[in-house]
Design a protein around this motif. Sequence first.
Motif, PDB file in Angstrom:
ATOM      1  N   SER A  22       0.745  -1.256  -0.037  1.00 52.47           N
ATOM      2  CA  SER A  22      -0.031   0.037   0.155  1.00 52.47           C
ATOM      3  C   SER A  22       0.897   1.254  -0.007  1.00 52.47           C
ATOM      4  O   SER A  22       0.398   2.417  -0.576  1.00 52.47           O
ATOM      5  CB  SER A  22      -1.014  -0.038   1.169  1.00 52.47           C
ATOM      6  OG  SER A  22      -0.152  -0.111   2.311  1.00 52.47           O
ATOM      7  N   SER A  23       2.076   1.203   0.616  1.00 48.01           N
ATOM      8  CA  SER A  23       2.859   2.395   0.647  1.00 48.01           C
ATOM      9  C   SER A  23       3.674   2.680  -0.742  1.00 48.01           C
ATOM     10  O   SER A  23       3.547   3.823  -1.055  1.00 48.01           O
ATOM     11  CB  SER A  23       4.034   2.173   1.707  1.00 48.01           C
ATOM     12  OG  SER A  23       3.514   2.091   3.155  1.00 48.01           O
ATOM     13  N   VAL A  24       3.855   1.584  -1.331  1.00 46.79           N
ATOM     14  CA  VAL A  24       4.328   1.789  -2.899  1.00 46.79           C
ATOM     15  C   VAL A  24       3.540   2.286  -3.818  1.00 46.79           C
ATOM     16  O   VAL A  24       3.407   3.105  -4.632  1.00 46.79           O
ATOM     17  CB  VAL A  24       4.878   0.263  -3.242  1.00 46.79           C
ATOM     18  CG1 VAL A  24       5.199   0.395  -4.557  1.00 46.79           C
ATOM     19  CG2 VAL A  24       6.033  -0.026  -2.484  1.00 46.79           C
ATOM     20  N   ARG A  25       2.102   1.593  -3.633  1.00 47.82           N
ATOM     21  CA  ARG A  25       0.939   1.991  -4.485  1.00 47.82           C
ATOM     22  C   ARG A  25       0.691   3.593  -4.262  1.00 47.82           C
ATOM     23  O   ARG A  25       0.578   4.101  -4.935  1.00 47.82           O
ATOM     24  CB  ARG A  25      -0.077   1.294  -4.180  1.00 47.82           C
ATOM     25  CG  ARG A  25      -1.366   1.696  -5.240  1.00 47.82           C
ATOM     26  CD  ARG A  25      -2.484   0.841  -5.102  1.00 47.82           C
ATOM     27  NE  ARG A  25      -2.777   0.777  -3.616  1.00 47.82           N
ATOM     28  CZ  ARG A  25      -3.541   1.729  -2.985  1.00 47.82           C
ATOM     29  NH1 ARG A  25      -3.919   2.655  -3.434  1.00 47.82           N
ATOM     30  NH2 ARG A  25      -3.865   1.430  -1.624  1.00 47.82           N
ATOM     31  N   ALA A  43      -3.436   5.347 -13.044  1.00 53.43           N
ATOM     32  CA  ALA A  43      -4.142   3.963 -12.481  1.00 53.43           C
ATOM     33  C   ALA A  43      -3.408   2.850 -13.078  1.00 53.43           C
ATOM     34  O   ALA A  43      -3.319   1.843 -12.452  1.00 53.43           O
ATOM     35  CB  ALA A  43      -5.523   3.996 -13.090  1.00 53.43           C
ATOM     36  N   ASP A  44      -2.879   2.883 -14.418  1.00 54.65           N
ATOM     37  CA  ASP A  44      -2.060   1.908 -14.868  1.00 54.65           C
ATOM     38  C   ASP A  44      -0.838   1.909 -14.134  1.00 54.65           C
ATOM     39  O   ASP A  44      -0.660   0.779 -13.712  1.00 54.65           O
ATOM     40  CB  ASP A  44      -1.560   2.197 -16.433  1.00 54.65           C
ATOM     41  CG  ASP A  44      -2.825   2.404 -17.202  1.00 54.65           C
ATOM     42  OD1 ASP A  44      -3.804   1.656 -16.805  1.00 54.65           O
ATOM     43  OD2 ASP A  44      -2.568   2.891 -18.335  1.00 54.65           O
ATOM     44  N   LEU A  45      -0.206   2.924 -13.503  1.00 53.34           N
ATOM     45  CA  LEU A  45       0.865   3.056 -12.716  1.00 53.34           C
ATOM     46  C   LEU A  45       0.937   2.243 -11.429  1.00 53.34           C
ATOM     47  O   LEU A  45       1.518   1.456 -10.991  1.00 53.34           O
ATOM     48  CB  LEU A  45       1.630   4.417 -12.544  1.00 53.34           C
ATOM     49  CG  LEU A  45       2.498   4.447 -11.569  1.00 53.34           C
ATOM     50  CD1 LEU A  45       3.955   3.802 -12.122  1.00 53.34           C
ATOM     51  CD2 LEU A  45       3.003   5.958 -11.345  1.00 53.34           C
ATOM     52  N   ILE A  47      -1.553  -0.181 -10.866  1.00 52.63           N
ATOM     53  CA  ILE A  47      -1.247  -1.566 -11.015  1.00 52.63           C
ATOM     54  C   ILE A  47       0.074  -2.203 -11.092  1.00 52.63           C
ATOM     55  O   ILE A  47       0.399  -3.441 -10.805  1.00 52.63           O
ATOM     56  CB  ILE A  47      -2.147  -1.944 -12.563  1.00 52.63           C
ATOM     57  CG1 ILE A  47      -3.611  -1.602 -12.338  1.00 52.63           C
ATOM     58  CG2 ILE A  47      -1.955  -3.414 -12.643  1.00 52.63           C
ATOM     59  CD1 ILE A  47      -4.490  -1.684 -13.594  1.00 52.63           C
ATOM     60  N   VAL A  48       1.011  -1.449 -11.735  1.00 56.38           N
ATOM     61  CA  VAL A  48       2.331  -2.163 -12.084  1.00 56.38           C
ATOM     62  C   VAL A  48       2.882  -1.931 -10.673  1.00 56.38           C
ATOM     63  O   VAL A  48       3.799  -2.845 -10.468  1.00 56.38           O
ATOM     64  CB  VAL A  48       3.149  -0.976 -12.882  1.00 56.38           C
ATOM     65  CG1 VAL A  48       4.552  -1.110 -12.869  1.00 56.38           C
ATOM     66  CG2 VAL A  48       2.539  -0.962 -14.380  1.00 56.38           C
ATOM     67  N   ALA A  49       2.882  -1.079  -9.962  1.00 54.23           N
ATOM     68  CA  ALA A  49       3.277  -0.894  -8.532  1.00 54.23           C
ATOM     69  C   ALA A  49       3.001  -1.927  -7.963  1.00 54.23           C
ATOM     70  O   ALA A  49       3.740  -2.691  -6.878  1.00 54.23           O
ATOM     71  CB  ALA A  49       3.176   0.454  -8.028  1.00 54.23           C
ATOM     72  N   ALA A  50       1.729  -2.234  -7.613  1.00 51.78           N
ATOM     73  CA  ALA A  50       1.172  -3.425  -6.854  1.00 51.78           C
ATOM     74  C   ALA A  50       1.473  -4.607  -7.299  1.00 51.78           C
ATOM     75  O   ALA A  50       1.840  -5.543  -6.631  1.00 51.78           O
ATOM     76  CB  ALA A  50      -0.374  -3.406  -7.041  1.00 51.78           C
ATOM     77  N   GLU A  51       1.707  -4.793  -8.568  1.00 51.80           N
ATOM     78  CA  GLU A  51       1.841  -6.290  -9.232  1.00 51.80           C
ATOM     79  C   GLU A  51       3.492  -6.463  -8.639  1.00 51.80           C
ATOM     80  O   GLU A  51       4.011  -7.587  -8.476  1.00 51.80           O
ATOM     81  CB  GLU A  51       1.715  -6.329 -10.573  1.00 51.80           C
ATOM     82  CG  GLU A  51       0.284  -6.427 -10.991  1.00 51.80           C
ATOM     83  CD  GLU A  51      -0.499  -7.603 -10.245  1.00 51.80           C
ATOM     84  OE1 GLU A  51       0.392  -8.678  -9.849  1.00 51.80           O
ATOM     85  OE2 GLU A  51      -1.751  -7.306 -10.512  1.00 51.80           O
ATOM     86  N   ALA A 117       2.780  -1.137 -18.971  1.00 54.24           N
ATOM     87  CA  ALA A 117       4.030  -0.380 -19.164  1.00 54.24           C
ATOM     88  C   ALA A 117       4.286   0.304 -20.378  1.00 54.24           C
ATOM     89  O   ALA A 117       3.989  -0.233 -21.418  1.00 54.24           O
ATOM     90  CB  ALA A 117       5.277  -1.255 -18.664  1.00 54.24           C
ATOM     91  N   SER A 118       4.986   1.413 -20.329  1.00 58.33           N
ATOM     92  CA  SER A 118       5.394   1.785 -21.482  1.00 58.33           C
ATOM     93  C   SER A 118       6.722   1.372 -22.102  1.00 58.33           C
ATOM     94  O   SER A 118       6.888   0.961 -23.257  1.00 58.33           O
ATOM     95  CB  SER A 118       5.704   3.515 -21.493  1.00 58.33           C
ATOM     96  OG  SER A 118       4.472   4.101 -21.105  1.00 58.33           O
ATOM     97  N   ARG A 119       7.535   0.802 -21.062  1.00 57.46           N
ATOM     98  CA  ARG A 119       8.775   0.190 -21.253  1.00 57.46           C
ATOM     99  C   ARG A 119       8.797  -0.885 -20.111  1.00 57.46           C
ATOM    100  O   ARG A 119       8.847  -0.659 -19.093  1.00 57.46           O
ATOM    101  CB  ARG A 119       9.927   1.158 -21.505  1.00 57.46           C
ATOM    102  CG  ARG A 119      11.182   0.313 -21.632  1.00 57.46           C
ATOM    103  CD  ARG A 119      12.477   1.225 -21.842  1.00 57.46           C
ATOM    104  NE  ARG A 119      12.338   1.621 -23.329  1.00 57.46           N
ATOM    105  CZ  ARG A 119      12.421   3.069 -23.773  1.00 57.46           C
ATOM    106  NH1 ARG A 119      12.941   3.842 -22.821  1.00 57.46           N
ATOM    107  NH2 ARG A 119      12.608   3.384 -25.107  1.00 57.46           N
TER     108      ARG A 119
END
Length: 337
Positions: A22-25, A43-45, A47-51, A117-119
Motif C-alpha cells: 500500500s505504501s508503494v502504490r 491508474a495503470d502505474l 497496477i504496475v506498482a502493486a504487481e 508499462a510503456s517500457r
Amino acid sequence: MIGDVVADHGLWFRVESGATASSVRRAAERLGRQVELGEQRVADLAIVAAEITSNLVKHAQEGTLLLRPVRRGGRAGVELVAIDSGPGMADLALSSADGHSTTGTLGIGLGAIVRQASRFDGYSLPGRGTVLVVQVWDGPVPEPDWAGALARPITGEQVSGDGYAVRVVDGRRQVLVCDGLGHGPLAAAATGAALAAFRTAPAGSPATVVQHLHRAMSHTRGAALAVAEPDPVSGLLRYAGLGNIAAMIVAAGERRRGLVSLPGIAGHQRPSVREYDYPFPSGATLVMHSDGVTDRWDLADYPGLASRAPLLAAATLIRDAGIRRDDACVLVARAEP
C-alpha cells in the motif's frame, strides 16, 4: 515519513511483506500526478506498482524497489526498478507472458506489468536473482538511454551521499559519479552541489568540468568525483577524476581496463586535475562506481548483460557488489544506446 514530493533521486523501499504494497502504490500514484501523467496512466502505474511489489513478496530474497521520476526532452514519466537476490528465472520472457505462473496463481502478475508499462525490461539468472526496469509514460516512449545509473543510501539513512548525472552539451556526452564525504544530509548536500554545477556547466573537456565542479563546491564538505566522456566518433573515452571513484572499460574479448583518478577532494584545497584518453571501441561499456561498491565484479559472470540496457547492468552490479554499510552508486554507459 514519505513527503509529498518525490525527488529525482527517488524513493527506495525494502519489500519484506505485503504491508509494503500500500505504501508503494500510494507513492506511485502521488508521483504519477506529480509528473502530470493522465489519470488513466496513474491508474495503470498503480497496477504496475502493486504487481511488482506482489512479485517481490512472493519470490524475492532481500527484495528492494526504487521509484523515481524520469525526464527526457521536456517530458516526465515514472520509473520503477525492482531488484532481488531470489531464485531467479530461467526464462524471463515466458514468466512475463499472461497465464504463466510459478506459484499456482492466475499468472497475471508480470503479464499485467508488461501490458500497462510503456517500457519493460528485465534480466534474470537462476540462483542469482532478477532485475526489472519498468517505465510508465503518457504518449510516445523516449528512445533508449545510452547511460543508466542508480544510487542507494547506506542502511538507516533516507538520503544518499552518492549520486550521478548525465548530460549532452554541444554534442558532448558526459557522465558524472560523485561520492560526498561521509554519509547523511551533509554528504548529500555536497553531491547535490556537484550535480547541479555539472548540469549547468559550460561545454568543456572532462578536466575542465572537474575544475568547474571543484570551484562550485567550495562551500560543502567536498567529494570524490569523476567525469567521463565517451566519444563514438573518435573511438575514445576522455576521463578525469579525483578521489576514490572506480571506473573501468569493458570491451568484448578483453580484460577490463581501470581508469586513473588522481588523489584529491573536489571543493577543498587545490587538487591536481589531469585528463586521460582511453580506447573506447564500438560496443564497449563504461562502468563507474563509488567505494560503496566493491570492484570484485566481472560482467562475464552475467551472460548477455553487457549488451542489455545500461540501467539493467547498473542495478545488477549494485545488487551483487554493493555494500550495505556504505552509500552506493553505479553508472553504466556506452558510446551508443
